[in-house]
Write an enzyme that holds these catalytic residues in place. Structure first.
Site, short mmCIF file in Angstrom:
data_model
loop_
_atom_site.label_atom_id
_atom_site.label_comp_id
_atom_site.label_asym_id
_atom_site.label_seq_id
_atom_site.Cartn_x
_atom_site.Cartn_y
_atom_site.Cartn_z
CB CYS A 43 40.21 51.65 -48.45
SG CYS A 43 40.94 52.98 -49.43
CB CYS A 79 42.61 60.18 -47.12
SG CYS A 79 42.98 58.68 -46.20
O1 PYC Z 1 40.53 55.50 -46.68
O2 PYC Z 1 40.44 56.65 -48.53
C1 PYC Z 1 41.05 55.97 -47.72
C2 PYC Z 1 42.48 55.66 -47.96
C3 PYC Z 1 43.24 56.03 -49.02
C4 PYC Z 1 44.51 55.50 -48.81
C5 PYC Z 1 44.50 54.83 -47.62
N1 PYC Z 1 43.24 54.94 -47.12
#
Ligand code: PYC
Length: 332
Positions: free
Chosen positions: A253, A90
């Site tokens: 993300c 993550c």
């Molecule tokens: O930042 O990799 C990320 C992530 C995965 C799910 C929510 N954030």
């Protein structure tokens, strides 16, 4: 009957929550973080659901439990816990956990300015800029990321045919670009994304399998990435990532940005050394870079890095009381 106590540091990375579990995590068996993650999922998943879901968490909650590393080349290990499960990797969680662990003195890097992290997806290196007590920014070098499949199609109830590229950036992403049945992120509401995403994920899962070429324990489409035109002139692209059952990532993300960069690199839109600035649904930015090109099984992959910032919001000592009928959390 017992009350289980978890010592947590809460914060967020570019808007998305991070709950760092510094104490109270279970002893896990296994020689690697992949094996420890399997042990956790088999016996202790109630800790994840108790700490992530309501009433102690919420739909977007995400975090990591700190462990000693299982590999000699790492300073620390992270077991990621989220509403969606125990992700192999993550990105926003790593940036937040690194920031708070360093600011609170929970880890000492062997080399100044670099923390090497043992994750179930592999070694992740975090380079950080520290100003006295505070960590200003963290750049993570992620695991090799690749475009798995191009222009897959599925019929999605309520939307019609959807075309998606599927890329891996630590998790598998269906990347939905503007098309006949999706006008682009700027033309839809978050409630549409929450309604459509589980159907998109189910439709693609029913038709296609996605397995990591070197680690078959990493498999399955978990995330849906909706894309659109950025509002910030600095950004190259904008996205909203759906995860779990009801969550839209507030940050750009980290693994989603890695997957998008892998897609762009495979399509010739990015080359080694290029920067890629990704905007989130709330306007926050991650700064990505293609660090190198590598081979992963039969795939041409890239090693991406992602830079972002995180802020601590407070300490949180959380109880899971066995007498509580909602001890293990709930979702509505
Ligand atoms: O930042 O990799 C990320 C992530 C995965 C799910 C929510 N954030």
């Amino acid at each position: 009957m017992a009350t289980h106590t978890f010592f947590c540091v809460d914060g967020h990375t570019c808007g998305n929550p991070v709950r760092l579990v510094a104490g109270g995590g279970p002893r896990l068996e296994g020689r690697t973080m992949v094996e420890k993650r399997a042990h956790f999922l088999a016996e202790y998943d109630w800790i994840r659901t108790g700490l992530m879901f309501e009433p102690r968490g919420h739909d977007m909650m995400s975090g990591a439990i700190l462990y000693p590393p299982t590999r000699e080349d790492c300073d620390i290990a992270f077991l990621f816990i989220e509403t969606s499960g125990c992700l192999p990797m993550c990105g926003h969680g790593t940036i937040g956990t690194v920031t708070m662990a360093l600011e609170r003195g929970l880890v000492t890097p062997r080399e100044p300015g670099v923390l090497r992290i043992d994750t179930p997806a592999g070694l992740v290196e975090a380079r950080f800029v520290q100003n006295g007590q505070y960590v200003d920014s963290v750049r993570i070098t992620n695991v090799p990321s690749f475009l798995h499949s191009r222009e897959l199609t599925a019929d999605v109830e309520g939307l019609g045919e959807i075309v998606a590229d599927v890329a891996y950036g630590g998790n598998f992403y269906a990347i939905i670009e503007p098309q006949k049945n999706f006008p682009g992120l700027e033309h839809v509401n978050p409630s549409d994304i929450l309604r459509w995403s589980p159907k998109v994920r189910a439709a693609f899962r029913a038709k296609y399998d996605f397995v990591h070429p070197e680690n078959p324990a990493i498999n399955g489409l978990s995330h849906v990435q909706w894309t659109g035109t950025p509002t910030n002139p600095e950004a190259h692209a904008r996205n909203a990532v759906f995860y779990g059952d009801k969550a839209i990532d507030r940050s750009p993300c980290g693994t989603g940005t890695s997957a998008r960069m892998a897609q762009w690199a495979a399509l010739g839109r990015l080359k080694v050394g290029d920067d890629f600035v990704h905007e989130s649904i709330i306007g926050t930015l991650f700064k990505g870079r293609v660090e190198k090109a590598v081979k992963l099984g039969d795939y041409d992959a890239i090693v991406p890095s992602i830079e972002g910032w995180a802020r601590m919001t407070g300490y949180n000592t959380i109880f899971i009381d066995d007498r509580d009928p909602l001890a293990h959390g709930f979702q509505v």
